[in-house]
Design an enzyme around this catalytic site. Structure first.
Site, PDB file in Angstrom:
ATOM      1  N   TYR A 282      -3.839   6.569  -3.276  1.00  0.00           N
ATOM      2  CA  TYR A 282      -2.771   6.265  -2.344  1.00  0.00           C
ATOM      3  C   TYR A 282      -2.940   7.221  -1.175  1.00  0.00           C
ATOM      4  O   TYR A 282      -2.599   8.397  -1.271  1.00  0.00           O
ATOM      5  CB  TYR A 282      -1.397   6.443  -3.003  1.00  0.00           C
ATOM      6  CG  TYR A 282      -1.086   5.378  -4.027  1.00  0.00           C
ATOM      7  CD1 TYR A 282      -0.300   4.283  -3.684  1.00  0.00           C
ATOM      8  CD2 TYR A 282      -1.581   5.461  -5.320  1.00  0.00           C
ATOM      9  CE1 TYR A 282      -0.010   3.303  -4.624  1.00  0.00           C
ATOM     10  CE2 TYR A 282      -1.300   4.480  -6.262  1.00  0.00           C
ATOM     11  CZ  TYR A 282      -0.514   3.405  -5.911  1.00  0.00           C
ATOM     12  OH  TYR A 282      -0.222   2.433  -6.833  1.00  0.00           O
ATOM     13  N   CYS A 283      -3.523   6.737  -0.095  1.00  0.00           N
ATOM     14  CA  CYS A 283      -3.829   7.547   1.086  1.00  0.00           C
ATOM     15  C   CYS A 283      -2.671   7.394   2.073  1.00  0.00           C
ATOM     16  O   CYS A 283      -2.513   6.336   2.689  1.00  0.00           O
ATOM     17  CB  CYS A 283      -5.152   7.061   1.686  1.00  0.00           C
ATOM     18  SG  CYS A 283      -5.728   8.074   3.043  1.00  0.00           S
TER      19      CYS A 283
END
Length: 149
Positions: free
Chosen positions: A115-116
């Protein structure tokens, strides 16, 4: 309830507005939380929805805060993103519909998810302030466990 755009423009810094409301992206390695090592949780800058825990944050080498999984999966909405001539999975907050970042399949085991996120879409609540800021139920995540004898 999500505030109106005019109210958000007054409340948020310009980059926060651009990222959360206009699907922007902040610069890599030049954002508030990419290298934050403190314990606590990350919430949506617009709504305060709890999103991620420092316990699931890791150094992805990308220059943005990256997490293995959400703290509260129900507070995350995933959408197909076909911008920039590619297909990606966009991550948005459920209630405020804030653009947070993207989900990639190049993360660490066991799930391989990354999850960037954009720091500008997040507010960090240090573990010492969880109670004070209304997130006391998450304090248990950071309690030291006694070694069993």
């Amino acid at each position: 309830m999500k505030p109106q755009k005019g109210e958000l423009k007054r409340k948020l810094k310009p980059l926060q507005f651009e990222v959360t409301q206009e699907n922007g992206t902040e610069p890599a390695f030049n954002n508030e939380y990419w290298d934050n090592k403190k314990e606590g949780i990350y919430v949506d800058i617009v709504s305060g929805e709890p999103l991620f825990s420092s316990q699931d944050k890791y150094d992805s080498g990308t220059g943005w805060p990256s997490f293995k999984k959400p703290l509260e999966p129900d507070n995350i909405a995933l959408k197909k993103d076909t911008s920039f001539f590619t297909i990606r999975t966009e991550v948005r907050s459920r209630d405020a519909d804030s653009h947070l970042g993207h989900l990639f399949d190049d993360g660490p085991p066991p799930d391989g998810k990354r999850y960037c996120m954009n720091s500008s879409a997040l507010r960090f609540i240090p573990k010492e302030k969880l109670e004070e800021d209304g997130y006391g139920k998450y304090s248990v995540l950071f309690k030291k466990r006694k070694a069993s004898k």
